[in-house]
Design a protein around this motif. Structure first.
Motif, PDB file in Angstrom:
ATOM      1  N   ILE A   8     -16.116   5.450   0.221  1.00 51.00           N
ATOM      2  CA  ILE A   8     -14.789   5.498   0.823  1.00 51.00           C
ATOM      3  C   ILE A   8     -14.195   4.107   0.896  1.00 51.00           C
ATOM      4  N   SER A   9     -15.017   3.113   1.280  1.00 51.58           N
ATOM      5  CA  SER A   9     -14.483   1.758   1.399  1.00 51.58           C
ATOM      6  C   SER A   9     -14.023   1.228   0.048  1.00 51.58           C
ATOM      7  N   LYS A  10     -14.726   1.568  -1.032  1.00 52.58           N
ATOM      8  CA  LYS A  10     -14.266   1.149  -2.353  1.00 52.58           C
ATOM      9  C   LYS A  10     -12.947   1.828  -2.688  1.00 52.58           C
ATOM     10  N   ARG A  11     -12.868   3.076  -2.307  1.00 50.98           N
ATOM     11  CA  ARG A  11     -11.635   3.821  -2.551  1.00 50.98           C
ATOM     12  C   ARG A  11     -10.514   3.241  -1.693  1.00 50.98           C
ATOM     13  N   CYS A  12     -10.819   2.847  -0.458  1.00 50.76           N
ATOM     14  CA  CYS A  12      -9.818   2.333   0.466  1.00 50.76           C
ATOM     15  C   CYS A  12      -9.203   1.035  -0.027  1.00 50.76           C
ATOM     16  N   PHE A  13      -9.999   0.216  -0.637  1.00 56.32           N
ATOM     17  CA  PHE A  13      -9.526  -1.117  -0.957  1.00 56.32           C
ATOM     18  C   PHE A  13      -9.218  -1.305  -2.439  1.00 56.32           C
ATOM     19  N   SER A  14      -9.109  -0.195  -3.171  1.00 57.24           N
ATOM     20  CA  SER A  14      -8.709  -0.339  -4.572  1.00 57.24           C
ATOM     21  C   SER A  14      -7.205  -0.637  -4.609  1.00 57.24           C
ATOM     22  N   TYR A  15      -6.830  -1.399  -5.586  1.00 63.12           N
ATOM     23  CA  TYR A  15      -5.429  -1.800  -5.674  1.00 63.12           C
ATOM     24  C   TYR A  15      -4.990  -1.776  -7.137  1.00 63.12           C
ATOM     25  N   ARG A  16      -3.858  -1.183  -7.354  1.00 67.61           N
ATOM     26  CA  ARG A  16      -3.255  -1.194  -8.684  1.00 67.61           C
ATOM     27  C   ARG A  16      -1.845  -1.764  -8.552  1.00 67.61           C
ATOM     28  N   PRO A  17      -1.478  -2.720  -9.395  1.00 64.03           N
ATOM     29  CA  PRO A  17      -0.210  -3.421  -9.210  1.00 64.03           C
ATOM     30  C   PRO A  17       1.045  -2.548  -9.292  1.00 64.03           C
ATOM     31  N   ARG A  18       1.115  -1.646 -10.247  1.00 60.86           N
ATOM     32  CA  ARG A  18       2.336  -0.845 -10.417  1.00 60.86           C
ATOM     33  C   ARG A  18       2.090   0.587  -9.980  1.00 60.86           C
ATOM     34  N   GLN A  19       2.245   0.819  -8.709  1.00 63.88           N
ATOM     35  CA  GLN A  19       2.027   2.160  -8.164  1.00 63.88           C
ATOM     36  C   GLN A  19       3.370   2.791  -7.842  1.00 63.88           C
ATOM     37  N   SER A  20       3.423   4.090  -8.000  1.00 66.04           N
ATOM     38  CA  SER A  20       4.634   4.800  -7.594  1.00 66.04           C
ATOM     39  C   SER A  20       4.647   4.907  -6.073  1.00 66.04           C
ATOM     40  N   GLN A  21       5.755   5.336  -5.553  1.00 66.56           N
ATOM     41  CA  GLN A  21       5.872   5.464  -4.098  1.00 66.56           C
ATOM     42  C   GLN A  21       4.880   6.502  -3.577  1.00 66.56           C
ATOM     43  N   ALA A  22       4.663   7.565  -4.311  1.00 68.09           N
ATOM     44  CA  ALA A  22       3.705   8.593  -3.897  1.00 68.09           C
ATOM     45  C   ALA A  22       2.281   8.026  -3.898  1.00 68.09           C
ATOM     46  N   GLU A  23       1.970   7.209  -4.908  1.00 63.06           N
ATOM     47  CA  GLU A  23       0.638   6.607  -4.968  1.00 63.06           C
ATOM     48  C   GLU A  23       0.437   5.621  -3.814  1.00 63.06           C
ATOM     49  N   LEU A  25       1.951   5.751  -0.916  1.00 67.09           N
ATOM     50  CA  LEU A  25       1.826   6.564   0.300  1.00 67.09           C
ATOM     51  C   LEU A  25       0.423   7.138   0.397  1.00 67.09           C
ATOM     52  N   HIS A  26      -0.082   7.620  -0.730  1.00 63.35           N
ATOM     53  CA  HIS A  26      -1.453   8.146  -0.761  1.00 63.35           C
ATOM     54  C   HIS A  26      -2.464   7.049  -0.418  1.00 63.35           C
ATOM     55  N   GLN A  27      -2.258   5.862  -1.004  1.00 72.43           N
ATOM     56  CA  GLN A  27      -3.145   4.730  -0.722  1.00 72.43           C
ATOM     57  C   GLN A  27      -3.090   4.349   0.756  1.00 72.43           C
ATOM     58  N   THR A  28      -1.919   4.308   1.327  1.00 71.83           N
ATOM     59  CA  THR A  28      -1.762   3.974   2.744  1.00 71.83           C
ATOM     60  C   THR A  28      -2.438   5.018   3.620  1.00 71.83           C
ATOM     61  N   THR A  29      -2.292   6.264   3.257  1.00 73.63           N
ATOM     62  CA  THR A  29      -2.938   7.342   4.020  1.00 73.63           C
ATOM     63  C   THR A  29      -4.449   7.193   3.981  1.00 73.63           C
ATOM     64  N   ILE A  30      -4.964   6.885   2.816  1.00 70.99           N
ATOM     65  CA  ILE A  30      -6.419   6.686   2.694  1.00 70.99           C
ATOM     66  C   ILE A  30      -6.860   5.502   3.553  1.00 70.99           C
ATOM     67  N   LEU A  31      -6.082   4.412   3.514  1.00 75.21           N
ATOM     68  CA  LEU A  31      -6.421   3.247   4.340  1.00 75.21           C
ATOM     69  C   LEU A  31      -6.440   3.601   5.814  1.00 75.21           C
ATOM     70  N   VAL A  32      -5.447   4.339   6.251  1.00 76.45           N
ATOM     71  CA  VAL A  32      -5.363   4.710   7.670  1.00 76.45           C
ATOM     72  C   VAL A  32      -6.522   5.617   8.062  1.00 76.45           C
ATOM     73  N   LEU A  33      -6.911   6.511   7.157  1.00 77.22           N
ATOM     74  CA  LEU A  33      -7.966   7.463   7.491  1.00 77.22           C
ATOM     75  C   LEU A  33      -9.366   6.879   7.393  1.00 77.22           C
ATOM     76  N   CYS A  34      -9.616   6.025   6.419  1.00 80.55           N
ATOM     77  CA  CYS A  34     -10.999   5.575   6.227  1.00 80.55           C
ATOM     78  C   CYS A  34     -11.274   4.211   6.843  1.00 80.55           C
ATOM     79  N   ARG A  35     -10.274   3.456   7.189  1.00 82.76           N
ATOM     80  CA  ARG A  35     -10.502   2.144   7.805  1.00 82.76           C
ATOM     81  C   ARG A  35     -11.345   2.241   9.070  1.00 82.76           C
TER      82      ARG A  35
END
Length: 109
Positions: A8-23, A25-35
């Motif tokens: 989960i932590s690897k998933r939480c902190f993955s970063y891709r430079p050109r993400q869509s707004q949905a991606e 939002l999904h990334q932020t949700t994962i950060l909020v949930l798994c942090r």
């Protein structure tokens, strides 16, 4: 649990430079949930390490402050020998006083 947290932590902190707004939002949700789970895991590991350190320090303190029974027995024997020698010298003092005062009555204390 730890493996899941690592995944989960690897998933939480993955970063891709050109993400869509949905991606994003999904990334932020994962950060909020798994942090919080990552933080709980880190705190748990630190707590375990601190408990181990505390146990080790208590063991070292107890080994330094413990009374050695052999030393205690030796001290007790020395004390008894000192008391016996003291009685011998008291008796010798009385005998010497009697020898010096031959013919004069003395009282033994």
């Amino acid at each position: 649990m730890v493996l899941l947290t690592i995944l989960i932590s690897k998933r939480c902190f993955s970063y891709r430079p050109r993400q869509s707004q949905a991606e994003r939002l999904h990334q932020t949700t994962i950060l909020v949930l798994c942090r919080p789970s990552v933080l709980v895991s880190q705190v748990s590991v630190e707590n375990t390490a601190q408990q181990a350190s505390l146990t080790q320090l208590q063991t070292q303190r107890d080994s330094l402050s413990a009374v050695n029974l052999n030393d205690e027995a030796a001290l007790e024997n020395l004390q008894q020998a000192y008391q016996a020698a003291s009685k011998v010298f008291t008796i010798l003092d009385t005998v010497m006083a009697s020898a010096i005062n031959l013919g004069v009555e003395t009282t033994v204390a």
